[in-house]
Design an enzyme around this catalytic site. Structure first.
Site, mmCIF file in Angstrom:
data_model
loop_
_atom_site.group_PDB
_atom_site.id
_atom_site.type_symbol
_atom_site.label_atom_id
_atom_site.label_comp_id
_atom_site.label_asym_id
_atom_site.label_seq_id
_atom_site.Cartn_x
_atom_site.Cartn_y
_atom_site.Cartn_z
ATOM 1 N N ARG A 220 30.485 -1.406 11.868
ATOM 2 C CA ARG A 220 30.861 -0.072 11.381
ATOM 3 C C ARG A 220 29.645 0.799 11.076
ATOM 4 O O ARG A 220 29.660 2.008 11.327
ATOM 5 C CB ARG A 220 31.785 -0.186 10.153
ATOM 6 C CG ARG A 220 32.400 1.160 9.786
ATOM 7 C CD ARG A 220 33.489 1.031 8.753
ATOM 8 N NE ARG A 220 32.975 0.504 7.499
ATOM 9 C CZ ARG A 220 33.737 0.172 6.469
ATOM 10 N NH1 ARG A 220 35.048 0.306 6.534
ATOM 11 N NH2 ARG A 220 33.215 -0.302 5.358
ATOM 12 N N LYS B 159 31.000 6.189 7.319
ATOM 13 C CA LYS B 159 30.699 6.002 5.891
ATOM 14 C C LYS B 159 29.405 6.739 5.569
ATOM 15 O O LYS B 159 28.313 6.181 5.565
ATOM 16 C CB LYS B 159 30.608 4.505 5.579
ATOM 17 C CG LYS B 159 30.993 4.186 4.149
ATOM 18 C CD LYS B 159 31.416 2.748 4.000
ATOM 19 C CE LYS B 159 31.455 2.300 2.562
ATOM 20 N NZ LYS B 159 32.373 3.047 1.714
ATOM 21 N N GLU C 43 43.813 9.341 2.947
ATOM 22 C CA GLU C 43 43.351 8.171 2.197
ATOM 23 C C GLU C 43 42.907 8.604 0.811
ATOM 24 O O GLU C 43 42.896 9.790 0.496
ATOM 25 C CB GLU C 43 42.218 7.448 2.933
ATOM 26 C CG GLU C 43 40.947 8.251 3.049
ATOM 27 C CD GLU C 43 39.788 7.456 3.672
ATOM 28 O OE1 GLU C 43 39.751 6.227 3.557
ATOM 29 O OE2 GLU C 43 38.910 8.089 4.253
HETATM 30 N N1 PLP Z 1 37.942 4.654 2.636
HETATM 31 C C1 PLP Z 1 36.858 5.085 1.996
HETATM 32 C C2 PLP Z 1 36.647 6.539 1.913
HETATM 33 C C3 PLP Z 1 35.964 4.168 1.429
HETATM 34 O O1 PLP Z 1 34.887 4.574 0.780
HETATM 35 C C4 PLP Z 1 36.226 2.793 1.534
HETATM 36 C C5 PLP Z 1 35.305 1.817 0.988
HETATM 37 O O2 PLP Z 1 34.545 1.208 1.661
HETATM 38 C C6 PLP Z 1 37.379 2.389 2.215
HETATM 39 C C7 PLP Z 1 38.212 3.340 2.750
HETATM 40 C C8 PLP Z 1 37.698 0.954 2.369
HETATM 41 O O3 PLP Z 1 36.964 0.369 3.397
HETATM 42 P P1 PLP Z 1 36.661 -1.166 3.375
HETATM 43 O O4 PLP Z 1 37.946 -1.865 3.226
HETATM 44 O O5 PLP Z 1 36.015 -1.446 4.672
HETATM 45 O O6 PLP Z 1 35.780 -1.405 2.223
HETATM 46 C C1 COI Z 2 33.621 0.157 -1.056
HETATM 47 O O1 COI Z 2 34.763 -0.198 -1.292
HETATM 48 O O2 COI Z 2 32.774 -0.615 -0.598
HETATM 49 C C2 COI Z 2 33.193 1.519 -1.290
HETATM 50 O O3 COI Z 2 32.252 1.913 -0.687
HETATM 51 C C3 COI Z 2 33.922 2.339 -2.240
HETATM 52 C C4 COI Z 2 33.044 3.105 -3.095
HETATM 53 C C5 COI Z 2 32.517 2.521 -4.310
HETATM 54 C C6 COI Z 2 32.601 4.394 -2.664
#
Ligand code: PLP
Ligand code: COI
Length: 340
Positions: free
Chosen positions: A82, A185, A221
């Site tokens: 990612r 991200k 989201e």
């Molecule tokens: N959406 C956003 C905006 C986030 O910051 C995060 C955190 O990482 C997620 C979704 C969830 O992604 P993941 O499950 O890969 O941590």
């Molecule tokens: C995560 O879940 O890893 C995130 O990046 C969320 C956050 C603290 C911005």
């Protein structure tokens, strides 16, 4: 900080200094050696592209101390993939997956004493980040980049833990644009979410549930997490090109299928919340944070989801299955863990 001074069971989601972080710099067309340092600071040029034009991307993943005492990193390769997509999105130099994985493993190993013990409910949060470091005044990509990975032992992201909280919808702010950076991200997405997030917190909500920025009709989201709901026994989650492809959400979709549930990734109109039996925010930090109620601040409509104020049975089962894999309590049939 001495790790034996940490109150593991009462950690919040915050920064705790550890022993070392690891760094690697891209310069003259190549990635240099991986360096370990105890310094918590970066010596950065004042004109670095990260500071002016937001060339900053990051990741978030976790390591756990398992029931068998082993250290498990959850879905390391997915995060490596990612951040490459995020880098391409901002025209930054992608960190090769091998370097990403090696650095994450190294920083976890080097800070082993900060991995919360099995049974504490806490984990070691891993934060990789990449910044453009070349001096620029014109809006152009950097030619040099630094990639850093640090760790911090953490407790739950929402202080309520696995208890339903209220979230809200507001149309006053968007965090990303329809064809913008939401699918990556990128630090700037979070900068754009701070005003709405603080407003939500001041009104007693744990998070903002964003609507799609084009039509403001469909669920997108939450600020720091994806969203899913359970409707007629199906796992439903928004399909949108302005949300981050959450690795936790993908994992829950697989676990839902394993449980015999149908999974639908599609547009979810906000009004559909009237018909869902469960909902949650999901992500690395949030894991699964059940939603009690979604309040639409503009219309005054309240969608009451957890009618008894308790987490629903499907969300609870999904949460338990995910934790069991992460903690080595059950067989990792999908091969999600990297055991150190
Ligand atoms: N959406 C956003 C905006 C986030 O910051 C995060 C955190 O990482 C997620 C979704 C969830 O992604 P993941 O499950 O890969 O941590
Ligand atoms: C995560 O879940 O890893 C995130 O990046 C969320 C956050 C603290 C911005």
């Amino acid at each position: 900080m001495k790790s034996n001074e940490l109150d593991w069971a009462n950690l919040s989601f915050g920064y705790v200094p550890t022993d070392v972080n690891v760094r690697c710099t891209f310069r003259d067309g190549q990635w240099g050696p991986i360096e370990e340092t105890a310094s918590e600071h970066i010596n950065l040029h004042m004109a670095a592209t990260a500071l002016h034009y937001g060339q900053e991307i990051f990741e978030g993943l976790k390591a756990f101390r398992g029931k068998d005492g082993k250290i498990r990193i959850f879905r390391l390769e997915e995060n490596a993939k990612r951040i490459i997509e995020s880098a391409k999105g901002l025209m930054m130099e992608p960190v090769p997956a091998e370097i990403f994985c090696e650095m994450v493993k190294r920083v976890v190993k080097a800070n082993e004493r900060f991995i919360p013990p099995y049974g504490s409910g806490a984990s070691l949060y891993i934060r990789p980040l990449e910044i453009g470091i070349s001096a620029r005044v014109g809006v152009k990509p950097s030619s040099e980049y630094t990639f850093i990975v640090f760790v911090s032992p953490v407790g739950p992201y929402f202080k309520e833990g696995f208890k339903p909280t209220n979230i809200c919808v507001m149309r006053e702010f968007d965090r990303v644009a329809p064809k913008g950076t939401g699918r990556w991200k990128v630090g700037g997405n979070y900068a754009a979410s701070i005003a709405a997030g603080e407003k939500a917190h001041s009104l007693g909500y744990s998070a903002v549930l964003y609507l799609d920025p084009r039509e403001k009709k469909y669920l997108d989201e939450c600020g720091p997490a994806n969203f899913f709901a359970i409707k007629d026994g199906k796992y439903i989650t928004p399909a949108s090109d302005s949300i981050l492809p959450s690795i936790t959400n993908k994992s829950f979709m697989q676990l839902a299928r394993d449980m015999g549930l149908e999974v639908e990734e599609r547009h979810i109109p906000i009004e559909e919340l009237d018909y869902v039996s469960e909902a949650a925010a999901c992500g690395t930090a949030a894991v699964a944070s059940p939603v009690a109620e979604v309040d639409d601040l503009d219309t005054g409509k309240k969608y009451i989801i957890a009618k008894d104020g308790k987490p629903g049975p499907v969300t609870t089962e999904l949460y338990n299955r995910l934790r069991a894999i992460q903690l080595g309590e059950t067989e990792d049939i999908h091969g999600w863990n990297t055991i150190l």
